[in-house]
Design a protein around this motif. Structure first.
Motif, PDB file in Angstrom:
ATOM      1  N   THR A  87      -8.366  -2.846   7.894  1.00 19.49           N
ATOM      2  CA  THR A  87      -6.938  -2.940   7.570  1.00 19.49           C
ATOM      3  C   THR A  87      -6.224  -3.704   8.669  1.00 19.49           C
ATOM      4  N   ARG A  93      -3.179   5.008  11.374  1.00 21.40           N
ATOM      5  CA  ARG A  93      -4.140   4.453  10.425  1.00 21.40           C
ATOM      6  C   ARG A  93      -5.586   4.695  10.859  1.00 21.40           C
ATOM      7  N   GLY A 122      -2.380  -3.099  -2.032  1.00 18.31           N
ATOM      8  CA  GLY A 122      -2.854  -3.149  -0.645  1.00 18.31           C
ATOM      9  C   GLY A 122      -4.352  -2.945  -0.507  1.00 18.31           C
ATOM     10  N   LYS A 181       1.083  -7.658  -0.670  1.00 18.41           N
ATOM     11  CA  LYS A 181       1.248  -6.216  -0.467  1.00 18.41           C
ATOM     12  C   LYS A 181       2.729  -5.847  -0.412  1.00 18.41           C
ATOM     13  N   THR A 229      -0.502   3.507  -0.694  1.00 16.82           N
ATOM     14  CA  THR A 229      -1.445   3.118   0.348  1.00 16.82           C
ATOM     15  C   THR A 229      -2.659   4.029   0.326  1.00 16.82           C
ATOM     16  N   PRO A 276       3.023  -3.077  -3.551  1.00 14.18           N
ATOM     17  CA  PRO A 276       2.379  -2.197  -2.561  1.00 14.18           C
ATOM     18  C   PRO A 276       1.058  -1.579  -3.024  1.00 14.18           C
TER      19      PRO A 276
END
Length: 538
Positions: free
Chosen positions: A224, A154, A190, A183, A280, A187
Motif C-alpha cells: 500500500t 496501516r 483502493g 482511489k 478501505t 474509494p
C-alpha cells in the motif's frame, strides 16, 4: 563484586548490572539493620500519571530515533525494535514530531508529523494513531502495549515500512470507455487498484517512481503506497468497469455501515462495478464468504425445474413449517400460502417450505452442489484478474443439505458470486466474471459443463420478473426500468439479533447483487443498493 559488575542508582532504586544485563532491583530500606528487600510489584490499571509519563517517554525515544530505547518501553521489546528501527533505516523517515492528544483512560491518541527523505527527494508525512498503556506482567511498570499500528495505523503483524524505488510502476486504470479510475474518486477501488498494480504494473508500460509503502508480510498481497516522493510514468491497465455504475455503487453502499455490491454484464461476464463500505482494506464484495439466504433459491429453483419436479405455473405446497430428517424449517413469520398456489408465487413470496418439501423427490441430497458447479460455475476457481473468492456449495446430506436449499447451512457466497448467479439465470449460460479483459494476460477462464436448459431458463426468469413486479422485491425494484427481475434474501447468522440483508436483480443486460450486514429483510437494505446500480447501468 565481580569485575564488570556495577551498581546504578535510579530514582532511589539500586540496580545490579553485569555485562549490560539487569540482575535485580531492590528498594533502599532504612533502619539499623541496613540490607535490602524486594519492592512490591505494582498491579492494577496504570494511573493517569503513569499513562502520561510512559507515553511521553516512548514518544521522546521514538522521535529521537532511539529504536532500542523506545522498544524497551513496550511490553514486547523483541517485536517492537525491528519495526521501530525500520522506521528510520528502511523507510527513511526523520524529523519526527509527535503530538499527543488527551488520554482516554489508558489510550493515548497522537499525531505524527515527519519528513521522508531519499536520494535527494523529500516529502512531509503526517498521520494519526493511538497507543495503550498496560502494566508489565513481571515488572509492574507502565509500558506501551505493542502492536505494529502504534508506528503507523496501516501496519499489520509482520508488515514493514519501506522507501525506495517502487517495486512496480504506478498504473492508470481506466474503465471500459477510457475514463481514469482513481482511489480518490472511487474509494472502494483502493484494494483493487493496488492488486492491479501488483499484477500488471511491470507489464503495463510504465516506469517506477520513488515511494514510501507498507510492505505486507504475505508477499502475495499488494503493498500500500503511503507517499510518493517522485512520480514515475504510469502504465495503462484496461478494466471492464463502468465509471457511471461504479459511482452509483459507491453512493449506494455509503448509506449503510457494512455493505457490498457488485454488478456484472450477463452477456459477457464483465464486472462493471464493485463497492464496499467501509471502502478501505478487505474487499468483501469479491472476497467475502457468507450464507446468502433466499437469493440461493435461484440455483435451487433451477435444479427443481430441470428435474421436472415443478413448473413455474404448477401448484407447489407452501405450509407454515416442514421437517426434513429431524431438522425443522419455517417461513418468515410462519406465513403459508393457500392450496393451489403456484411455484412462482412461492418463489416470489420467498416461501422456504415449498423448496424444502421437494428435497425428498430429488433423491440426491448432493444434487444442489452439482447444479451450482455444473451450471452456475460456483467453485470453479475463477480468474477475475484480481483476488476473488468463489462461491462454495459443498456436497451435504440430511438437514444440512435441506438448509442449503434456502441459502443457509454450509453455503458461502459474496456479492460477486450472487451477481454472477443472476447473470447466468438471465442468459442461461455461465460466463466467468472478469475485471480485466482476458486478452491482457491470456489467463484461462472457468467454463461450466453445460448451460441451463432453455425451458428452465425461461421459467426461472419469469419467476424473477414476478418477484420484481409484485413479490418481495417489488418495492425496491419499482424505480428500475427495462426488462427486470429480482430475488430477495435474509440470512440468519448465529449471534446476530438481525439477519443479513441480501438482494440480487437484473435489468436488461446488467445484473447486480448486494449484501448489508444486519440489514434485515432483503428488500429493505440491500434492495435499494441494487436498484441504484441497475438504474445507473441501464
Amino acid at each position: 563484586m565481580r569485575s564488570g559488575a556495577k551498581v546504578v542508582v535510579i530514582g532511589g532504586v539500586f540496580v545490579l548490572v553485569a555485562g549490560g544485563l539487569g540482575y535485580g532491583a531492590y528498594a533502599v530500606l532504612g533502619g539499623e539493620g541496613g540490607g535490602f528487600a524486594s519492592a512490591p510489584v505494582k498491579t492494577g490499571p496504570p494511573s493517569a500519571a503513569e499513562t502520561a509519563d510512559a507515553s511521553a517517554a516512548f514518544f521522546k525515544a521514538w522521535a529521537a530515533g532511539d529504536a532500542a530505547g523506545a522498544a524497551r518501553l513496550t511490553d514486547n521489546e523483541t517485536a517492537a525494535e525491528p519495526v521501530l528501527t525500520s522506521y528510520g533505516k528502511t523507510a527513511h523517515i526523520g524529523k519526527v514530531r509527535i503530538t499527543p492528544g488527551a488520554a482516554v483512560g489508558a489510550k493515548v491518541p497522537y499525531t505524527v508529523e515527519a519528513t521522508v527523505s531519499y536520494r535527494g527527494k523529500s516529502q512531509p508525512l503526517a498521520y494519526e494513531s493511538e497507543l495503550s498503556i498496560v502494566r508489565g506482567r513481571t515488572t509492574g511498570k507502565a509500558l506501551v502495549d505493542w502492536v505494529p499500528g502504534v508506528v503507523h495505523p496501516r501496519l499489520s503483524e509482520g508488515a514493514t515500512l519501506r522507501t525506495g524505488e517502487a517495486e512496480s510502476p504506478q498504473i492508470e486504470a481506466v474503465d471500459r470507455d477510457g475514463v481514469v479510475l482513481t482511489k480518490e474518486k472511487y474509494p472502494s477501488l483502493g484494494p483493487i487498484l493496488d492488486s492491479l498494480r501488483q499484477k500488471y504494473g511491470a507489464t503495463a508500460g510504465g516506469t517506477p517512481g520513488i515511494e514510501t509503502w507498507v510492505e505486507p508480510a504475505d508477499e502475495k498481497r499488494p503493498g500500500t503506497t503511503l507517499l510518493t516522493l517522485a512520480k514515475g510514468k504510469p502504465g495503462t491497465v484496461q478494466t471492464t468497469l463502468d465509471a457511471g455504475a461504479q459511482a452509483a455503487a459507491e453512493r449506494a453502499v455509503r448509506k449503510y455501515q457494512q455493505a457490498s455490491v457488485v454488478a456484472v454484464q450477463p452477456s459477457t461476464g464483465a464486472i462493471q462495478a464493485v463497492a464496499n463500505n467501509p471502502a478501505t482494506g478487505f474487499n468483501a464484495a469479491m472476497q467475502g464468504q457468507q450464507a446468502p439466504g433466499s437469493t440461493m433459491k435461484i440455483v435451487t429453483a433451477a435444479l427443481l425445474l430441470e428435474k421436472g419436479l415443478v413448473t413455474a405455473n404448477g401448484a407447489a405446497e407452501c405450509p407454515k413449517e416442514v421437517v426434513y430428517q429431524g431438522a425443522k424449517f419455517h417461513n418468515l413469520d410462519r406465513f403459508d400460502l393457500p392450496d393451489g398456489s403456484t411455484f412462482t408465487q412461492s418463489f416470489a413470496r420467498s416461501c422456504n417450505t415449498a423448496f424444502i418439501k421437494l428435497i425428498d423427490d430429488v433423491k440426491d441430497d448432493s444434487a444442489l452442489a452439482k447444479e451450482a458447479r455444473d451450471v452456475f460455475g460456483l467453485g470453479l476457481d475463477w480468474k477475475t484478474g484480481v483476488v476473488s473468492t468463489d462461491g462454495s456449495v459443498p456436497e451435504e446430506a440430511g438437514g444440512v443439505a435441506a438448509a442449503q436449499y434456502i441459502g443457509q447451512g454450509t453455503v458461502q457466497m459474496n456479492a460477486l458470486n450472487m451477481a454472477s448467479v443472476t447473470a447466468t439465470a438471465r442468459t442461461g449460460t455461465f460466463r466467468q466474471p472478469v475485471l480485466v479483459p482476458q486478452s491482457l494476460d491470456d489467463r484461462k477462464l472457468a467454463v461450466t459443463e453445460r448451460s441451463l436448459s432453455p425451458s428452465a431458463r425461461r421459467q426461472l426468469t419469469t419467476m424473477m420478473r414476478a418477484t420484481a413486479a409484485w413479490g418481495t422485491g417489488a418495492k425496491a425494484m419499482a424505480s428500475v426500468g427495462g426488462d427486470k427481475g429480482a430475488k430477495t434474501g435474509s440470512a440468519e447468522v448465529d449471534g446476530q439479533a438481525t439477519s443479513n440483508s441480501w438482494f440480487t436483480g437484473f435489468s436488461d443486460d446488467l445484473a447486480a447483487a448486494a449484501v448489508v450486514q444486519t440489514g434485515g429483510h432483503g428488500g429493505d437494505a440491500a434492495g435499494p443498493i441494487v436498484a441504484e446500480v441497475l438504474r445507473a447501468g441501464s
